[in-house]
Design a protein around this motif. Structure first.
Motif, PDB file in Angstrom:
ATOM      1  N   LEU A   1       0.840  -1.203   0.000  1.00  0.00           N
ATOM      2  CA  LEU A   1       0.000   0.000   0.000  1.00  0.00           C
ATOM      3  C   LEU A   1       0.875   1.254   0.000  1.00  0.00           C
ATOM      4  CD1 LEU A   1      -2.749   1.408   0.170  1.00  0.00           C
ATOM      5  CD2 LEU A   1      -2.599   1.175   2.662  1.00  0.00           C
ATOM      6  N   HIS A   2       1.904   1.278   0.856  1.00  0.00           N
ATOM      7  CA  HIS A   2       2.818   2.430   0.887  1.00  0.00           C
ATOM      8  C   HIS A   2       3.528   2.603  -0.447  1.00  0.00           C
ATOM      9  CE1 HIS A   2       2.732   2.020   5.452  1.00  0.00           C
ATOM     10  NE2 HIS A   2       2.232   3.210   5.181  1.00  0.00           N
ATOM     11  N   LEU A   3       3.937   1.482  -1.043  1.00  0.00           N
ATOM     12  CA  LEU A   3       4.639   1.547  -2.320  1.00  0.00           C
ATOM     13  C   LEU A   3       3.743   2.150  -3.402  1.00  0.00           C
ATOM     14  CD1 LEU A   3       6.937   1.029  -4.267  1.00  0.00           C
ATOM     15  CD2 LEU A   3       6.121  -1.326  -4.484  1.00  0.00           C
ATOM     16  N   TYR A   4       2.491   1.691  -3.505  1.00  0.00           N
ATOM     17  CA  TYR A   4       1.605   2.223  -4.543  1.00  0.00           C
ATOM     18  C   TYR A   4       1.287   3.703  -4.309  1.00  0.00           C
ATOM     19  CZ  TYR A   4       1.056  -1.812  -7.485  1.00  0.00           C
ATOM     20  OH  TYR A   4       1.300  -2.804  -8.394  1.00  0.00           O
ATOM     21  N   ARG A   5       1.217   4.127  -3.069  1.00  0.00           N
ATOM     22  CA  ARG A   5       1.028   5.557  -2.789  1.00  0.00           C
ATOM     23  C   ARG A   5       2.250   6.349  -3.245  1.00  0.00           C
ATOM     24  NH1 ARG A   5      -1.789   5.159   3.159  1.00  0.00           N
ATOM     25  NH2 ARG A   5      -3.906   4.827   2.381  1.00  0.00           N
ATOM     26  N   GLU A   6       3.440   5.795  -2.970  1.00  0.00           N
ATOM     27  CA  GLU A   6       4.678   6.447  -3.396  1.00  0.00           C
ATOM     28  C   GLU A   6       4.753   6.526  -4.923  1.00  0.00           C
ATOM     29  OE1 GLU A   6       9.363   5.282  -3.451  1.00  0.00           O
ATOM     30  OE2 GLU A   6       8.297   4.876  -1.583  1.00  0.00           O
ATOM     31  N   LEU A   7       4.370   5.443  -5.607  1.00  0.00           N
ATOM     32  CA  LEU A   7       4.368   5.453  -7.069  1.00  0.00           C
ATOM     33  C   LEU A   7       3.449   6.546  -7.589  1.00  0.00           C
ATOM     34  CD1 LEU A   7       4.259   1.623  -7.902  1.00  0.00           C
ATOM     35  CD2 LEU A   7       6.248   3.138  -7.964  1.00  0.00           C
ATOM     36  N   ASP A   8       2.268   6.653  -7.000  1.00  0.00           N
ATOM     37  CA  ASP A   8       1.326   7.700  -7.414  1.00  0.00           C
ATOM     38  C   ASP A   8       1.930   9.089  -7.200  1.00  0.00           C
ATOM     39  OD1 ASP A   8      -0.646   5.957  -8.260  1.00  0.00           O
ATOM     40  OD2 ASP A   8      -1.814   6.091  -6.399  1.00  0.00           O
ATOM     41  N   ASP A   9       2.544   9.299  -6.037  1.00  0.00           N
ATOM     42  CA  ASP A   9       3.136  10.608  -5.729  1.00  0.00           C
ATOM     43  C   ASP A   9       4.251  10.972  -6.697  1.00  0.00           C
ATOM     44  OD1 ASP A   9       1.428  10.840  -3.572  1.00  0.00           O
ATOM     45  OD2 ASP A   9       2.945  10.327  -2.066  1.00  0.00           O
ATOM     46  N   ARG A  10       4.960   9.967  -7.215  1.00  0.00           N
ATOM     47  CA  ARG A  10       6.106  10.209  -8.100  1.00  0.00           C
ATOM     48  C   ARG A  10       5.739  10.086  -9.580  1.00  0.00           C
ATOM     49  NH1 ARG A  10      11.540   8.393  -5.285  1.00  0.00           N
ATOM     50  NH2 ARG A  10      12.213   8.458  -7.452  1.00  0.00           N
ATOM     51  N   ASP A  11       4.442   9.887  -9.875  1.00  0.00           N
ATOM     52  CA  ASP A  11       3.982   9.670 -11.252  1.00  0.00           C
ATOM     53  C   ASP A  11       4.719   8.496 -11.893  1.00  0.00           C
ATOM     54  OD1 ASP A  11       2.055  11.727 -11.274  1.00  0.00           O
ATOM     55  OD2 ASP A  11       3.610  13.214 -11.688  1.00  0.00           O
ATOM     56  N   GLU A  12       4.795   7.398 -11.143  1.00  0.00           N
ATOM     57  CA  GLU A  12       5.442   6.174 -11.613  1.00  0.00           C
ATOM     58  C   GLU A  12       4.438   5.030 -11.621  1.00  0.00           C
ATOM     59  OE1 GLU A  12      10.018   6.569 -10.006  1.00  0.00           O
ATOM     60  OE2 GLU A  12       8.509   5.796  -8.620  1.00  0.00           O
ATOM     61  N   GLU A  13       4.855   3.973 -12.293  1.00  0.00           N
ATOM     62  CA  GLU A  13       4.071   2.743 -12.314  1.00  0.00           C
ATOM     63  C   GLU A  13       5.040   1.556 -12.309  1.00  0.00           C
ATOM     64  OE1 GLU A  13       1.778   2.709 -15.910  1.00  0.00           O
ATOM     65  OE2 GLU A  13       3.541   2.833 -17.196  1.00  0.00           O
ATOM     66  N   PRO A  14       4.547   0.355 -11.952  1.00  0.00           N
ATOM     67  CA  PRO A  14       5.406  -0.824 -12.020  1.00  0.00           C
ATOM     68  C   PRO A  14       5.697  -1.160 -13.479  1.00  0.00           C
ATOM     69  CG  PRO A  14       3.405  -1.272 -10.738  1.00  0.00           C
ATOM     70  CD  PRO A  14       3.229   0.045 -11.415  1.00  0.00           C
ATOM     71  N   VAL A  15       6.961  -1.131 -13.864  1.00  0.00           N
ATOM     72  CA  VAL A  15       7.348  -1.505 -15.215  1.00  0.00           C
ATOM     73  C   VAL A  15       7.794  -2.959 -15.228  1.00  0.00           C
ATOM     74  CG1 VAL A  15       8.932  -1.017 -17.132  1.00  0.00           C
ATOM     75  CG2 VAL A  15       7.974   0.867 -15.795  1.00  0.00           C
ATOM     76  N   VAL A  16       8.536  -3.360 -14.199  1.00  0.00           N
ATOM     77  CA  VAL A  16       8.973  -4.753 -14.042  1.00  0.00           C
ATOM     78  C   VAL A  16       8.532  -5.229 -12.668  1.00  0.00           C
ATOM     79  CG1 VAL A  16      10.981  -6.282 -13.786  1.00  0.00           C
ATOM     80  CG2 VAL A  16      11.000  -4.478 -15.520  1.00  0.00           C
TER      81      VAL A  16
END
Length: 148
Positions: free
Chosen positions: A61-76
């Motif tokens: 959950l923390h990771l997905y929030r961080e991804l959202d904050d950084r405009d990132e997504e899981p690529v691998v």
């Protein structure tokens, strides 16, 4: 095709070897829509198992929030198999929930955490259909950005 830089490839392999015989797991994030893996995120296998990996739900959950904050997504999205080939299991296929991601499997069955080659393969998994793809390792002098 998965394009991944040498430093990130090496870091994923090192993680798989270090955690052997427990399955290692993690992801490499990148800018949304880029299909470019740029930031390695090692995760802890909450299951602590040599045959199964599981992310801690709070960490995820923390990771997905961080991804959202950084405009990132899981690529691998990667994990290791310590006793079998680098091919998605039925469980891996059923848990694959990111249709745009490359699913990387690293098999450490031959050498474990000792020096020696590993099997490193990448797949697309969409609606339960597994398609292996070519992996192109790009030479770089940079080390991957890493977070924990």
């Amino acid at each position: 095709m998965l394009r991944i830089d040498q430093a990130t490839y090496d870091a994923i392999v090192e993680h798989a070897k270090r955690d052997h015989p427990v399955e290692a797991c993690g992801m490499v994030a990148g800018p949304v829509g880029s299909d470019r893996p740029t930031r390695l995120i090692e995760m802890v296998n909450a299951a602590g198992s040599p045959t199964f990996y599981e992310y801690d739900s709070t960490d995820l959950l923390h990771l997905y929030r961080e991804l959202d904050d950084r405009d990132e997504e899981p690529v691998v999205i990667y994990h290791s198999h310590s006793a079998t080939e680098a091919y998605p299991s039925v469980t891996d296929i059923n848990l694959a929930s990111e249709p745009g991601a490359h699913y990387v499997l690293v098999s450490t069955r031959e050498h474990g955490n000792n020096p020696g080659p590993v099997e490193f393969r990448s797949y697309r998994i969409v609606d339960g259909v597994v398609t292996e793809e070519e992996v192109m390792i790009e030479r770089t002098n940079d080390t991957p950005e890493e977070s924990s």
